[in-house]
Design an enzyme around this catalytic site. Sequence first.
Site, PDB file in Angstrom:
ATOM      1  N   ARG A 113       0.589  -3.930 -21.466  1.00  0.00           N
ATOM      2  CA  ARG A 113       0.237  -5.343 -21.276  1.00  0.00           C
ATOM      3  C   ARG A 113      -0.818  -5.600 -20.208  1.00  0.00           C
ATOM      4  NH1 ARG A 113       6.420  -7.269 -21.269  1.00  0.00           N
ATOM      5  NH2 ARG A 113       6.833  -7.024 -23.497  1.00  0.00           N
ATOM      6  N   CYS A 139       8.909 -11.833 -23.539  1.00  0.00           N
ATOM      7  CA  CYS A 139       9.462 -13.014 -24.229  1.00  0.00           C
ATOM      8  C   CYS A 139       9.479 -14.262 -23.329  1.00  0.00           C
ATOM      9  CB  CYS A 139      10.864 -12.709 -24.744  1.00  0.00           C
ATOM     10  SG  CYS A 139      11.836 -11.679 -23.645  1.00  0.00           S
ATOM     11  N   HIS A 171      16.155 -17.873 -25.153  1.00  0.00           N
ATOM     12  CA  HIS A 171      15.933 -17.948 -23.707  1.00  0.00           C
ATOM     13  C   HIS A 171      15.620 -19.407 -23.339  1.00  0.00           C
ATOM     14  CE1 HIS A 171      15.949 -13.695 -23.684  1.00  0.00           C
ATOM     15  NE2 HIS A 171      14.712 -13.422 -23.339  1.00  0.00           N
TER      16      HIS A 171
HETATM   17  N1  NAP Z   1      14.707  -8.171 -27.460  1.00  0.00           N
HETATM   18  C1  NAP Z   1      13.734  -8.983 -27.062  1.00  0.00           C
HETATM   19  O1  NAP Z   1      13.902 -10.209 -26.920  1.00  0.00           O
HETATM   20  C2  NAP Z   1      12.367  -8.428 -26.784  1.00  0.00           C
HETATM   21  C3  NAP Z   1      11.311  -9.318 -26.630  1.00  0.00           C
HETATM   22  C4  NAP Z   1      10.037  -8.822 -26.380  1.00  0.00           C
HETATM   23  C5  NAP Z   1       9.851  -7.465 -26.284  1.00  0.00           C
HETATM   24  N2  NAP Z   1      10.906  -6.614 -26.428  1.00  0.00           N
HETATM   25  C6  NAP Z   1      10.639  -5.184 -26.316  1.00  0.00           C
HETATM   26  O2  NAP Z   1      10.758  -4.554 -27.584  1.00  0.00           O
HETATM   27  C7  NAP Z   1      11.294  -3.251 -27.440  1.00  0.00           C
HETATM   28  C8  NAP Z   1      12.519  -3.087 -28.335  1.00  0.00           C
HETATM   29  O3  NAP Z   1      13.455  -4.068 -28.030  1.00  0.00           O
HETATM   30  P1  NAP Z   1      14.741  -4.327 -28.917  1.00  0.00           P
HETATM   31  O4  NAP Z   1      15.385  -5.498 -28.297  1.00  0.00           O
HETATM   32  O5  NAP Z   1      14.449  -4.375 -30.374  1.00  0.00           O
HETATM   33  O6  NAP Z   1      15.621  -2.977 -28.606  1.00  0.00           O
HETATM   34  P2  NAP Z   1      16.738  -2.295 -29.488  1.00  0.00           P
HETATM   35  O7  NAP Z   1      17.527  -3.288 -30.246  1.00  0.00           O
HETATM   36  O8  NAP Z   1      17.470  -1.406 -28.546  1.00  0.00           O
HETATM   37  O9  NAP Z   1      15.935  -1.380 -30.547  1.00  0.00           O
HETATM   38  C9  NAP Z   1      15.188  -0.247 -30.151  1.00  0.00           C
HETATM   39  C10 NAP Z   1      14.475   0.328 -31.357  1.00  0.00           C
HETATM   40  O10 NAP Z   1      13.648   1.388 -30.909  1.00  0.00           O
HETATM   41  C11 NAP Z   1      13.953   2.566 -31.677  1.00  0.00           C
HETATM   42  N3  NAP Z   1      13.795   3.783 -30.891  1.00  0.00           N
HETATM   43  C12 NAP Z   1      14.408   4.124 -29.738  1.00  0.00           C
HETATM   44  N4  NAP Z   1      14.004   5.357 -29.354  1.00  0.00           N
HETATM   45  C13 NAP Z   1      13.109   5.784 -30.275  1.00  0.00           C
HETATM   46  C14 NAP Z   1      12.358   6.984 -30.454  1.00  0.00           C
HETATM   47  N5  NAP Z   1      12.432   7.997 -29.586  1.00  0.00           N
HETATM   48  N6  NAP Z   1      11.550   7.068 -31.539  1.00  0.00           N
HETATM   49  C15 NAP Z   1      11.450   6.074 -32.424  1.00  0.00           C
HETATM   50  N7  NAP Z   1      12.158   4.907 -32.307  1.00  0.00           N
HETATM   51  C16 NAP Z   1      12.968   4.783 -31.251  1.00  0.00           C
HETATM   52  C17 NAP Z   1      15.403   2.383 -32.073  1.00  0.00           C
HETATM   53  O11 NAP Z   1      15.678   3.227 -33.159  1.00  0.00           O
HETATM   54  P3  NAP Z   1      17.119   3.896 -33.388  1.00  0.00           P
HETATM   55  O12 NAP Z   1      17.967   2.816 -34.027  1.00  0.00           O
HETATM   56  O13 NAP Z   1      16.820   5.021 -34.311  1.00  0.00           O
HETATM   57  O14 NAP Z   1      17.624   4.318 -32.061  1.00  0.00           O
HETATM   58  C18 NAP Z   1      15.396   0.897 -32.421  1.00  0.00           C
HETATM   59  O15 NAP Z   1      14.843   0.718 -33.690  1.00  0.00           O
HETATM   60  C19 NAP Z   1      11.562  -3.060 -25.950  1.00  0.00           C
HETATM   61  O16 NAP Z   1      10.472  -2.404 -25.362  1.00  0.00           O
HETATM   62  C20 NAP Z   1      11.664  -4.467 -25.438  1.00  0.00           C
HETATM   63  O17 NAP Z   1      11.314  -4.575 -24.075  1.00  0.00           O
HETATM   64  C21 NAP Z   1      12.149  -7.056 -26.697  1.00  0.00           C
END
Ligand code: NAP
Length: 343
Positions: free
Chosen positions: A101, A132, A244
């Site tokens: 970012r 977010c 949020h």
């Molecule tokens: N949640 C929010 O509101 C939000 C908002 C903006 C940005 N983000 C950002 O988006 C990202 C994901 O957030 P999330 O909330 O979706 O998390 P999450 O629910 O924990 O999902 C993580 C995802 O990443 C995959 N992953 C983890 N390790 C991996 C690897 N080594 N290789 C390939 N895929 C891998 C996981 O796959 P598996 O199922 O196979 O483990 C899953 O699909 C974070 O960086 C977060 O900061 C989140």
Amino acid sequence: MKGYKVAVVGATGAVGREMLKTLYERLFPITDIVALASGRSAGHPISFGDKRILKVQNLETFDFAGWDIALFSPGAAVSAIHAPRAAASGCIVIDNTSHFRMEPEIPLVVPEVNPHALARFRKRNIIANPNCSTIQMVVALKPLHDRFKCKRIVVSTYQSVSGAGKEGMDELFANSRAIYVNDPVTPQIFPKNIAFNCIPHIDKFLDDGSTKEEWKMAVETRKILDPDIAVFATCVRVPVFIGHAEAITAEFEHPVNVGEARDLLRRAPGIVVQDERDDGGYVTQVDCAGEDATYVSRIRRDPTVPNGLGLWVVADNLRKGAALNAVQIAESLVTQGLLKQAA
Ligand SMILES: NC(=O)c1ccc[n+]([C@@H]2O[C@H](COP(=O)([O-])OP(=O)(O)OC[C@H]3O[C@@H](n4cnc5c(N)ncnc54)[C@H](OP(=O)(O)O)[C@@H]3O)[C@@H](O)[C@H]2O)c1
């Protein structure tokens, strides 16, 4: 049908699933789509729309050559390795993690606020999606900044557990259940029990006593909206599943009229104003879950500073805070003619 080959990376996560849903709902022109995650999920089924089931593929071994766009949300450490790999093979990466970012050559974009920043994405082939909490704040402040020039922001956030991914949602459920059935509560994702509690700590602590989430809101707002704006944030995790909220006090250079501010917000893209000054005449987090808009309520003057305005701003962190904003960036690339012609 003409369209693009789109990869969703982190497709099994809270944001990734919402990305698949958003691409489908908004009829993004797609000729081929692939769902990627870790080796743990390889082969698992995941739905794309009502009728199509995709088989999750392993990011580690996936070749991005020939793919047009990749929406990444696999966590910062994974994006750090695989986003440049995808970008080097000609695929345009829109990354949701915090990793890229603040890199000067990488545009940090909220399409309602700074779509012009997309023009220079070719240097690295990577575009970053902001945090977010930053996204909904800059959407709400943009029309006011354009008219009254914002100088300083003091913001307190009330951030849902889905901001910490699917494990965050599971932990709120598990801790709440444990309290009801008198089991011991064991925090794992969050630093303290999150059920029926608020935790003033998101991401790691920095040397000045602030947290990295608070730092992100300040530096990202300056990169997107105006480098001269001062931001003081307090970020708090609350026991809400999705959505949020933010209590924002903004100080402006020019005198602010509340009626004019309300009209500007009503006309601004992506914003819905609900501000009835009556029981329930405002939007809460539960109301905004599953919605695309950034909602603004409780618009009022802050009489403690010369040109101050108070706002209550609410949005779905998985949609406008992540997946929707990423898909809107892709749509913006298409409408600005920055993508190759759809094949
Ligand atoms: N949640 C929010 O509101 C939000 C908002 C903006 C940005 N983000 C950002 O988006 C990202 C994901 O957030 P999330 O909330 O979706 O998390 P999450 O629910 O924990 O999902 C993580 C995802 O990443 C995959 N992953 C983890 N390790 C991996 C690897 N080594 N290789 C390939 N895929 C891998 C996981 O796959 P598996 O199922 O196979 O483990 C899953 O699909 C974070 O960086 C977060 O900061 C989140």
